[in-house]
Design a protein around this motif. Structure first.
Motif, PDB file in Angstrom:
ATOM      1  N   TYR A  57      -1.801  -0.006   6.926  1.00 53.30           N
ATOM      2  CA  TYR A  57      -0.649  -0.613   6.224  1.00 53.30           C
ATOM      3  C   TYR A  57      -0.620  -2.039   5.750  1.00 53.30           C
ATOM      4  O   TYR A  57      -0.259  -2.373   4.774  1.00 53.30           O
ATOM      5  CB  TYR A  57       0.721  -0.290   7.124  1.00 53.30           C
ATOM      6  CG  TYR A  57       0.793  -1.126   8.339  1.00 53.30           C
ATOM      7  CD1 TYR A  57       1.344  -2.599   8.425  1.00 53.30           C
ATOM      8  CD2 TYR A  57       0.345  -0.764   9.623  1.00 53.30           C
ATOM      9  CE1 TYR A  57       1.216  -3.278   9.522  1.00 53.30           C
ATOM     10  CE2 TYR A  57       0.324  -1.592  10.616  1.00 53.30           C
ATOM     11  CZ  TYR A  57       0.922  -2.828  10.665  1.00 53.30           C
ATOM     12  OH  TYR A  57       1.050  -3.496  11.644  1.00 53.30           O
TER      13      TYR A  57
ATOM     14  N   LEU B  16      -2.697  -1.827   2.547  1.00 52.91           N
ATOM     15  CA  LEU B  16      -1.895  -1.231   1.378  1.00 52.91           C
ATOM     16  C   LEU B  16      -0.907  -2.223   0.967  1.00 52.91           C
ATOM     17  O   LEU B  16      -0.416  -2.414  -0.082  1.00 52.91           O
ATOM     18  CB  LEU B  16      -1.400   0.137   1.860  1.00 52.91           C
ATOM     19  CG  LEU B  16      -2.106   1.190   2.275  1.00 52.91           C
ATOM     20  CD1 LEU B  16      -1.314   2.274   2.937  1.00 52.91           C
ATOM     21  CD2 LEU B  16      -2.903   1.518   1.064  1.00 52.91           C
ATOM     22  N   LEU B  17      -0.263  -3.195   1.911  1.00 56.73           N
ATOM     23  CA  LEU B  17       0.868  -4.035   1.506  1.00 56.73           C
ATOM     24  C   LEU B  17       0.427  -5.022   0.803  1.00 56.73           C
ATOM     25  O   LEU B  17       0.805  -5.443  -0.199  1.00 56.73           O
ATOM     26  CB  LEU B  17       1.386  -4.714   2.943  1.00 56.73           C
ATOM     27  CG  LEU B  17       2.500  -5.715   2.895  1.00 56.73           C
ATOM     28  CD1 LEU B  17       3.632  -4.871   2.170  1.00 56.73           C
ATOM     29  CD2 LEU B  17       2.732  -6.205   3.947  1.00 56.73           C
TER      30      LEU B  17
ATOM     31  N   GLN C   7      -0.884  -3.688  -2.868  1.00 60.47           N
ATOM     32  CA  GLN C   7       0.476  -3.403  -3.793  1.00 60.47           C
ATOM     33  C   GLN C   7       0.912  -4.864  -4.113  1.00 60.47           C
ATOM     34  O   GLN C   7       1.471  -4.727  -5.207  1.00 60.47           O
ATOM     35  CB  GLN C   7       1.400  -2.453  -2.935  1.00 60.47           C
ATOM     36  CG  GLN C   7       2.544  -2.242  -3.954  1.00 60.47           C
ATOM     37  CD  GLN C   7       2.026  -1.276  -4.914  1.00 60.47           C
ATOM     38  OE1 GLN C   7       1.106  -0.635  -5.214  1.00 60.47           O
ATOM     39  NE2 GLN C   7       2.838  -1.663  -6.065  1.00 60.47           N
TER      40      GLN C   7
ATOM     41  N   ARG D  90      -1.289  -6.121  -7.040  1.00 58.77           N
ATOM     42  CA  ARG D  90      -0.947  -5.168  -8.324  1.00 58.77           C
ATOM     43  C   ARG D  90       0.363  -5.327  -8.733  1.00 58.77           C
ATOM     44  O   ARG D  90       0.448  -5.632 -10.059  1.00 58.77           O
ATOM     45  CB  ARG D  90      -0.916  -3.505  -7.843  1.00 58.77           C
ATOM     46  CG  ARG D  90      -2.371  -2.916  -7.845  1.00 58.77           C
ATOM     47  CD  ARG D  90      -2.070  -1.343  -7.892  1.00 58.77           C
ATOM     48  NE  ARG D  90      -1.985  -0.854  -6.488  1.00 58.77           N
ATOM     49  CZ  ARG D  90      -2.823  -0.772  -5.577  1.00 58.77           C
ATOM     50  NH1 ARG D  90      -3.976  -1.067  -5.558  1.00 58.77           N
ATOM     51  NH2 ARG D  90      -2.037  -0.358  -4.229  1.00 58.77           N
ATOM     52  N   TRP D  91       1.346  -5.810  -8.308  1.00 54.37           N
ATOM     53  CA  TRP D  91       2.941  -6.129  -8.562  1.00 54.37           C
ATOM     54  C   TRP D  91       2.682  -7.559  -9.385  1.00 54.37           C
ATOM     55  O   TRP D  91       3.383  -7.513 -10.323  1.00 54.37           O
ATOM     56  CB  TRP D  91       3.804  -5.884  -7.504  1.00 54.37           C
ATOM     57  CG  TRP D  91       4.986  -6.257  -8.049  1.00 54.37           C
ATOM     58  CD1 TRP D  91       6.186  -5.349  -8.826  1.00 54.37           C
ATOM     59  CD2 TRP D  91       5.786  -7.656  -7.979  1.00 54.37           C
ATOM     60  NE1 TRP D  91       7.315  -6.214  -8.903  1.00 54.37           N
ATOM     61  CE2 TRP D  91       7.220  -7.549  -8.662  1.00 54.37           C
ATOM     62  CE3 TRP D  91       5.566  -8.646  -7.295  1.00 54.37           C
ATOM     63  CZ2 TRP D  91       8.084  -8.487  -8.686  1.00 54.37           C
ATOM     64  CZ3 TRP D  91       6.277  -9.805  -7.356  1.00 54.37           C
ATOM     65  CH2 TRP D  91       7.548  -9.742  -8.121  1.00 54.37           C
TER      66      TRP D  91
END
Length: 158
Positions: free
Chosen positions: A33, A36-37, A40, A43-44
């Motif tokens: 996690y 992934l955090l 992301q 990417r944002w």
């Protein structure tokens, strides 16, 4: 109530602030996690798709940069197979980075947002790789990577 992360926009820019050391925690503990955090959030904040994406098992590390070549600008994508068949035995501070064996990683794909300006080559083999269009991207499959490979991608001049 204290937030663990804050995301914001200012003009065309975006920022994500983590109140704790998520990067250090991922390095030390490697919980999915956390990866992934972080992924992301990047990417944002980037807003646009990455120009180069590598699809490979997580034991493959990759990096790329733009370089001036004899025939014009090019991207160099480095792939390193970090699979360690000794299961990381030994103290990190004294472990010698030698390998007795290499387990090649097959099926690594490099996806590009722009069509290359010429043939894509795997180095040091000097192999010209097949380029295919797939879901609005240009894709090459890299030959099996035992330890290290570089992929040279000619790009258009800016």
């Amino acid at each position: 109530v204290f937030p663990c992360a804050v995301a914001g926009e200012h003009g065309p820019g975006r920022v994500v602030y983590f109140a704790g050391g998520v990067d250090a925690a991922y390095f030390s503990y490697g919980y999915p996690y956390q990866r992934l955090l972080l992924a992301q959030a990047v990417r944002w904040a980037a807003r646009e798709p990455y120009p180069v994406t590598v699809r490979a098992p997580m034991c493959v590390q990759s990096t790329f940069w733009k370089q001036s070549g004899p025939d014009g600008p090019r991207l160099i994508v480095h792939l390193w197979n970090g699979l360690n068949t000794t299961s990381d035995h030994g103290l990190q501070e004294v472990e010698t980075p030698l390998r007795e064996e290499a387990v090649p990683i097959h099926g690594i794909e490099i996806r590009l947002t722009e069509k290359p300006a010429g043939p894509v080559e795997a180095q040091p083999e000097g192999l010209v790789l097949d380029l295919r269009e797939e879901n609005n991207a240009w894709v090459v499959t890299v030959p099996p990577v035992a330890v290290h490979s570089a992929v040279v991608i000619p790009v258009s001049r800016p």
